[in-house]
Scaffold this motif. Structure first.
Motif, PDB file in Angstrom:
ATOM      1  N   THR A   1     -18.578  23.332 -56.881  1.00  0.00           N
ATOM      2  CA  THR A   1     -17.209  23.812 -58.209  1.00  0.00           C
ATOM      3  C   THR A   1     -17.611  25.209 -57.822  1.00  0.00           C
ATOM      4  O   THR A   1     -18.227  26.038 -58.217  1.00  0.00           O
ATOM      5  N   PRO A   2     -16.829  26.377 -57.193  1.00  0.00           N
ATOM      6  CA  PRO A   2     -16.625  27.776 -57.410  1.00  0.00           C
ATOM      7  C   PRO A   2     -16.211  27.495 -59.143  1.00  0.00           C
ATOM      8  O   PRO A   2     -15.818  27.029 -59.550  1.00  0.00           O
ATOM      9  N   PRO A   3     -17.355  28.607 -59.514  1.00  0.00           N
ATOM     10  CA  PRO A   3     -16.792  28.789 -60.886  1.00  0.00           C
ATOM     11  C   PRO A   3     -15.984  29.535 -61.855  1.00  0.00           C
ATOM     12  O   PRO A   3     -14.905  30.189 -61.306  1.00  0.00           O
ATOM     13  N   GLY A   4     -16.081  28.730 -62.790  1.00  0.00           N
ATOM     14  CA  GLY A   4     -14.749  29.132 -63.908  1.00  0.00           C
ATOM     15  C   GLY A   4     -13.640  27.804 -63.166  1.00  0.00           C
ATOM     16  O   GLY A   4     -12.150  28.304 -63.540  1.00  0.00           O
ATOM     17  N   THR A   5     -13.637  26.801 -62.341  1.00  0.00           N
ATOM     18  CA  THR A   5     -12.792  26.224 -62.058  1.00  0.00           C
ATOM     19  C   THR A   5     -12.568  25.094 -62.596  1.00  0.00           C
ATOM     20  O   THR A   5     -13.872  24.709 -62.017  1.00  0.00           O
ATOM     21  N   TYR A   6     -11.314  24.317 -62.272  1.00  0.00           N
ATOM     22  CA  TYR A   6     -11.264  23.165 -61.833  1.00  0.00           C
ATOM     23  C   TYR A   6     -10.342  22.045 -61.127  1.00  0.00           C
ATOM     24  O   TYR A   6      -9.573  22.813 -60.755  1.00  0.00           O
ATOM     25  N   ILE A   7     -11.830  21.376 -59.871  1.00  0.00           N
ATOM     26  CA  ILE A   7     -10.730  20.630 -58.776  1.00  0.00           C
ATOM     27  C   ILE A   7      -9.843  20.203 -58.963  1.00  0.00           C
ATOM     28  O   ILE A   7     -10.105  18.394 -60.228  1.00  0.00           O
TER      29      ILE A   7
ATOM     30  N   LEU B   1      -8.531  22.227 -54.259  1.00  0.00           N
ATOM     31  CA  LEU B   1      -7.900  22.613 -54.723  1.00  0.00           C
ATOM     32  C   LEU B   1      -7.307  22.724 -56.598  1.00  0.00           C
ATOM     33  O   LEU B   1      -7.883  21.750 -57.257  1.00  0.00           O
ATOM     34  N   THR B   2      -7.559  23.538 -56.893  1.00  0.00           N
ATOM     35  CA  THR B   2      -7.619  23.607 -58.829  1.00  0.00           C
ATOM     36  C   THR B   2      -6.611  23.499 -59.587  1.00  0.00           C
ATOM     37  O   THR B   2      -5.422  23.949 -58.326  1.00  0.00           O
ATOM     38  N   SER B   3      -6.984  23.013 -60.527  1.00  0.00           N
ATOM     39  CA  SER B   3      -5.490  23.402 -61.605  1.00  0.00           C
ATOM     40  C   SER B   3      -5.016  24.271 -61.572  1.00  0.00           C
ATOM     41  O   SER B   3      -3.510  24.467 -61.949  1.00  0.00           O
ATOM     42  N   THR B   4      -5.122  25.964 -61.593  1.00  0.00           N
ATOM     43  CA  THR B   4      -4.217  26.962 -60.881  1.00  0.00           C
ATOM     44  C   THR B   4      -3.838  26.718 -59.317  1.00  0.00           C
ATOM     45  O   THR B   4      -2.818  27.976 -59.601  1.00  0.00           O
ATOM     46  N   GLY B   5      -3.734  26.264 -58.310  1.00  0.00           N
ATOM     47  CA  GLY B   5      -3.149  25.584 -57.186  1.00  0.00           C
ATOM     48  C   GLY B   5      -3.942  26.771 -56.352  1.00  0.00           C
ATOM     49  O   GLY B   5      -3.351  27.467 -55.304  1.00  0.00           O
ATOM     50  N   VAL B   6      -4.872  26.933 -56.604  1.00  0.00           N
ATOM     51  CA  VAL B   6      -6.038  27.388 -55.563  1.00  0.00           C
ATOM     52  C   VAL B   6      -6.474  26.834 -54.917  1.00  0.00           C
ATOM     53  O   VAL B   6      -7.130  26.492 -55.063  1.00  0.00           O
ATOM     54  N   CYS B   7      -7.036  27.179 -53.623  1.00  0.00           N
ATOM     55  CA  CYS B   7      -7.426  26.521 -52.528  1.00  0.00           C
ATOM     56  C   CYS B   7      -8.868  26.593 -52.384  1.00  0.00           C
ATOM     57  O   CYS B   7      -8.606  28.036 -51.644  1.00  0.00           O
ATOM     58  N   TYR B   8      -9.462  25.958 -52.138  1.00  0.00           N
ATOM     59  CA  TYR B   8     -10.688  26.547 -51.468  1.00  0.00           C
ATOM     60  C   TYR B   8     -11.128  25.978 -50.000  1.00  0.00           C
ATOM     61  O   TYR B   8     -10.855  24.928 -49.900  1.00  0.00           O
ATOM     62  N   THR B   9     -11.367  26.195 -49.376  1.00  0.00           N
ATOM     63  CA  THR B   9     -12.910  25.567 -47.954  1.00  0.00           C
ATOM     64  C   THR B   9     -14.057  25.668 -48.295  1.00  0.00           C
ATOM     65  O   THR B   9     -13.837  27.132 -48.195  1.00  0.00           O
ATOM     66  N   LEU B  10     -14.572  24.969 -47.371  1.00  0.00           N
ATOM     67  CA  LEU B  10     -16.191  25.391 -46.775  1.00  0.00           C
ATOM     68  C   LEU B  10     -15.784  24.117 -45.606  1.00  0.00           C
ATOM     69  O   LEU B  10     -15.626  23.662 -45.755  1.00  0.00           O
ATOM     70  N   GLY B  11     -16.946  24.370 -44.309  1.00  0.00           N
ATOM     71  CA  GLY B  11     -17.661  24.020 -43.792  1.00  0.00           C
ATOM     72  C   GLY B  11     -17.180  24.810 -42.223  1.00  0.00           C
ATOM     73  O   GLY B  11     -17.060  25.576 -42.110  1.00  0.00           O
ATOM     74  N   GLU B  12     -17.025  24.097 -41.453  1.00  0.00           N
ATOM     75  CA  GLU B  12     -16.837  24.355 -39.700  1.00  0.00           C
ATOM     76  C   GLU B  12     -15.680  25.180 -39.916  1.00  0.00           C
ATOM     77  O   GLU B  12     -14.610  24.676 -40.396  1.00  0.00           O
ATOM     78  N   ASN B  13     -15.279  26.169 -38.925  1.00  0.00           N
ATOM     79  CA  ASN B  13     -14.187  26.452 -39.116  1.00  0.00           C
ATOM     80  C   ASN B  13     -14.181  26.844 -36.933  1.00  0.00           C
ATOM     81  O   ASN B  13     -13.160  27.920 -36.915  1.00  0.00           O
ATOM     82  N   TYR B  14     -14.619  25.970 -36.553  1.00  0.00           N
ATOM     83  CA  TYR B  14     -14.536  26.050 -34.759  1.00  0.00           C
ATOM     84  C   TYR B  14     -13.042  26.558 -34.434  1.00  0.00           C
ATOM     85  O   TYR B  14     -12.351  26.881 -33.249  1.00  0.00           O
TER      86      TYR B  14
ATOM     87  N   ARG C   1      -5.360  30.081 -49.559  1.00  0.00           N
ATOM     88  CA  ARG C   1      -4.480  31.075 -49.978  1.00  0.00           C
ATOM     89  C   ARG C   1      -4.296  30.270 -51.587  1.00  0.00           C
ATOM     90  O   ARG C   1      -5.010  28.892 -52.275  1.00  0.00           O
ATOM     91  N   LYS C   2      -3.407  31.020 -52.834  1.00  0.00           N
ATOM     92  CA  LYS C   2      -3.734  30.972 -53.821  1.00  0.00           C
ATOM     93  C   LYS C   2      -0.900  30.307 -53.281  1.00  0.00           C
ATOM     94  O   LYS C   2      -1.262  30.077 -52.732  1.00  0.00           O
ATOM     95  N   ASP C   3      -1.354  29.413 -54.682  1.00  0.00           N
ATOM     96  CA  ASP C   3       0.330  29.418 -55.190  1.00  0.00           C
ATOM     97  C   ASP C   3       0.208  27.720 -54.489  1.00  0.00           C
ATOM     98  O   ASP C   3       1.355  27.921 -53.762  1.00  0.00           O
ATOM     99  N   VAL C   4      -0.975  27.121 -54.051  1.00  0.00           N
ATOM    100  CA  VAL C   4      -1.061  25.554 -53.238  1.00  0.00           C
ATOM    101  C   VAL C   4      -0.603  24.797 -53.971  1.00  0.00           C
ATOM    102  O   VAL C   4      -0.987  24.699 -55.267  1.00  0.00           O
ATOM    103  N   LYS C   5       0.544  23.581 -53.839  1.00  0.00           N
ATOM    104  CA  LYS C   5       0.890  22.824 -55.036  1.00  0.00           C
ATOM    105  C   LYS C   5       0.332  21.657 -53.876  1.00  0.00           C
ATOM    106  O   LYS C   5      -0.416  20.548 -55.234  1.00  0.00           O
ATOM    107  N   GLY C   6      -0.404  21.483 -52.976  1.00  0.00           N
ATOM    108  CA  GLY C   6      -0.807  19.642 -52.734  1.00  0.00           C
ATOM    109  C   GLY C   6      -1.704  20.383 -51.096  1.00  0.00           C
ATOM    110  O   GLY C   6      -1.649  21.955 -50.370  1.00  0.00           O
ATOM    111  N   ILE C   7      -3.324  19.568 -50.581  1.00  0.00           N
ATOM    112  CA  ILE C   7      -3.694  19.277 -49.765  1.00  0.00           C
ATOM    113  C   ILE C   7      -3.155  18.917 -48.856  1.00  0.00           C
ATOM    114  O   ILE C   7      -3.860  17.273 -49.306  1.00  0.00           O
ATOM    115  N   ALA C   8      -3.910  19.044 -47.888  1.00  0.00           N
ATOM    116  CA  ALA C   8      -4.292  17.927 -47.074  1.00  0.00           C
ATOM    117  C   ALA C   8      -5.060  18.123 -46.084  1.00  0.00           C
ATOM    118  O   ALA C   8      -5.136  18.850 -45.206  1.00  0.00           O
ATOM    119  N   THR C   9      -6.670  17.064 -44.884  1.00  0.00           N
ATOM    120  CA  THR C   9      -6.366  17.689 -43.782  1.00  0.00           C
ATOM    121  C   THR C   9      -6.018  16.577 -42.900  1.00  0.00           C
ATOM    122  O   THR C   9      -6.499  15.424 -43.289  1.00  0.00           O
TER     123      THR C   9
END
Length: 142
Positions: free
Chosen positions: A19-25, A38-51, A70-78
């Motif tokens: 969990t990124p410090p200070g965030t609520y996923i 995706l955090t409660s404040t609309g920030v999207c974090y990613t990690l892993g492979e990126n090819y 990215r910031k100001d995100v409402k939802g995510i999917a992969t």
């Protein structure tokens, strides 16, 4: 907490708090070898492979710690090698996809849906997009 392998960069044998410090996923989604959070404040974090550029940071550098996509995100999917970022007026797809699109140099494509998107789900070669009016759109090889 994460159990297993996030990417080939970091094999985790015991649960590890990523969990990124200070965030609520609020929401998570995983592809073949990457994850979006995706955090409660609309920030999207990613990690892993990126090819394929699926970490949505405009590079092809893989990451074993979360980065802000990215910031100001409402939802995510992969999907297997891509990440969808949803806001109230647009859907971005980062990485590879199974449907034809124009891709810019940052590995990003915009998906045109005439309504507000509420959720997306994907398989390997297809995606389904649900709108706030209950319409379901399909893309890809379906």
């Amino acid at each position: 907490m994460v159990w297993g392998q996030i990417s080939i960069l970091d094999i985790i044998r015991t649960p590890k708090d990523i969990t990124p410090p200070g965030t609520y996923i609020m929401q998570i989604a995983s592809g073949d070898d990457h994850i979006a959070m995706l955090t409660s404040t609309g920030v999207c974090y990613t990690l892993g492979e990126n090819y394929e550029g699926q970490l949505a940071d405009g590079t092809k550098f893989s990451r074993n710690t979360p980065i802000i996509a990215r910031k100001d995100v409402k939802g995510i999917a992969t999907h297997i090698q891509g990440t969808f970022l949803i806001d109230s007026t647009a859907v971005e797809l980062w990485g590879s996809s199974a449907f034809p699109r124009e891709v810019d140099t940052t590995f990003k494509a915009m998906i045109d849906i005439p309504e507000t998107v509420t959720s997306i789900t994907s398989g390997v070669l297809f995606s389904f997009i649900l709108t706030e009016t209950g319409k379901l759109y399909s893309t890809g090889m379906n």
